[in-house]
Design a protein around this motif. Sequence first.
Motif, PDB file in Angstrom:
ATOM      1  N   ILE A   6      41.294  38.678  32.753  1.00  0.00           N
ATOM      2  CA  ILE A   6      42.395  39.650  32.753  1.00  0.00           C
ATOM      3  C   ILE A   6      43.671  38.935  33.186  1.00  0.00           C
ATOM      4  O   ILE A   6      43.705  38.273  34.222  1.00  0.00           O
ATOM      5  N   VAL A   7      44.718  39.053  32.375  1.00  0.00           N
ATOM      6  CA  VAL A   7      46.027  38.501  32.736  1.00  0.00           C
ATOM      7  C   VAL A   7      46.984  39.678  32.865  1.00  0.00           C
ATOM      8  O   VAL A   7      47.412  40.260  31.866  1.00  0.00           O
ATOM      9  N   ILE A  13      46.831  48.035  38.149  1.00  0.00           N
ATOM     10  CA  ILE A  13      46.331  48.130  36.772  1.00  0.00           C
ATOM     11  C   ILE A  13      45.229  47.108  36.535  1.00  0.00           C
ATOM     12  O   ILE A  13      44.200  47.411  35.920  1.00  0.00           O
ATOM     13  N   ALA A  14      45.420  45.887  37.045  1.00  0.00           N
ATOM     14  CA  ALA A  14      44.422  44.832  36.854  1.00  0.00           C
ATOM     15  C   ALA A  14      43.085  45.212  37.480  1.00  0.00           C
ATOM     16  O   ALA A  14      42.019  45.027  36.869  1.00  0.00           O
ATOM     17  N   ASN A  15      43.127  45.750  38.699  1.00  0.00           N
ATOM     18  CA  ASN A  15      41.882  46.138  39.373  1.00  0.00           C
ATOM     19  C   ASN A  15      41.237  47.355  38.718  1.00  0.00           C
ATOM     20  O   ASN A  15      40.005  47.458  38.666  1.00  0.00           O
ATOM     21  N   GLY A  30      38.053  36.575  36.120  1.00  0.00           N
ATOM     22  CA  GLY A  30      39.140  36.464  37.080  1.00  0.00           C
ATOM     23  C   GLY A  30      40.327  37.304  36.668  1.00  0.00           C
ATOM     24  O   GLY A  30      40.363  37.868  35.570  1.00  0.00           O
ATOM     25  N   ILE A  31      41.305  37.393  37.578  1.00  0.00           N
ATOM     26  CA  ILE A  31      42.563  38.090  37.309  1.00  0.00           C
ATOM     27  C   ILE A  31      43.694  37.094  37.550  1.00  0.00           C
ATOM     28  O   ILE A  31      43.776  36.475  38.608  1.00  0.00           O
ATOM     29  N   ALA A  32      44.554  36.928  36.554  1.00  0.00           N
ATOM     30  CA  ALA A  32      45.693  36.021  36.671  1.00  0.00           C
ATOM     31  C   ALA A  32      46.985  36.818  36.542  1.00  0.00           C
ATOM     32  O   ALA A  32      47.082  37.705  35.699  1.00  0.00           O
ATOM     33  N   LYS A  33      47.978  36.473  37.364  1.00  0.00           N
ATOM     34  CA  LYS A  33      49.253  37.202  37.342  1.00  0.00           C
ATOM     35  C   LYS A  33      50.312  36.482  36.511  1.00  0.00           C
ATOM     36  O   LYS A  33      51.352  37.062  36.210  1.00  0.00           O
ATOM     37  N   SER A  34      50.056  35.214  36.170  1.00  0.00           N
ATOM     38  CA  SER A  34      51.078  34.436  35.481  1.00  0.00           C
ATOM     39  C   SER A  34      50.453  33.497  34.450  1.00  0.00           C
ATOM     40  O   SER A  34      49.244  33.272  34.429  1.00  0.00           O
ATOM     41  N   TYR A  35      51.315  32.922  33.627  1.00  0.00           N
ATOM     42  CA  TYR A  35      50.922  31.945  32.604  1.00  0.00           C
ATOM     43  C   TYR A  35      50.201  30.764  33.250  1.00  0.00           C
ATOM     44  O   TYR A  35      49.136  30.345  32.806  1.00  0.00           O
TER      45      TYR A  35
END
Length: 241
Positions: A6-7, A13-15, A30-35
């Motif tokens: 998930i990016v 929203i991600a969770n 995993g969850i990524a917030k950026s490029y």
Amino acid sequence: MIRILIVEDELIIANDLKDILESMDYEVLGIAKSYDVAKRILESEIPDIVLLDIQIEGSRDGIELAQLIKQKFQIPFVFISSHTDKATLERAKDCQPNGFLVKPFEDDDVRVAVELALSNFSKEQNAGLDEDHAGFVMNDSLFIRQKNLSVKVKYDEIMYASADANYCTLYLSDKKYVLRSTLKELEQKLSDRRFFRSHKSFLINLNNLTAVHSEYLCIGDEELPIGREQQSWLMKQINKI
């Protein structure tokens, strides 16, 4: 199990998306917030599919990440966005995403987006493989794509294959491969008579069959289910005393 990255830079929203996916028996890698964070994850462990927001933290957005995924990692991706204006859609369309999920979304929207993306990507890969290898047939082997490598697997090495939605797992005596293919598509490619669809979720190599029970069959030390009609047909074909 299908693994998903998930990016998304909005953690609520991600969770929420993570909870939805895990309730459907997907694994969230995993969850990524950026490029940059997403790139680091992709370079360490390749997911089966990426769900990425168009607007993310940093100077590079989700569309630039999608271009990287398409060029370097060659895995399916689905855009997530609340921005559906013409300019955004045109940029997104240029990346040829495998799906588009509009915020706010419901659980079923997520399920449909993921399943369609995986299915369409699998068909594209198989179509491309058939076109690239037209006229080239190996009667005793198939090639399995693993990242940027095509690995040769001889039919004799295959013990059995099991279905997992739009994916399947191919089991050898000492290893296994997860394939972006349905079991039906694999069965069509393994047209050799030694392969037998013993159950809706299993394709076995008859040369590695060790025992047949009324409710299951044995491949090595594994006990695999067998359908009633398949068991009846198999017992008529094998030599027995």
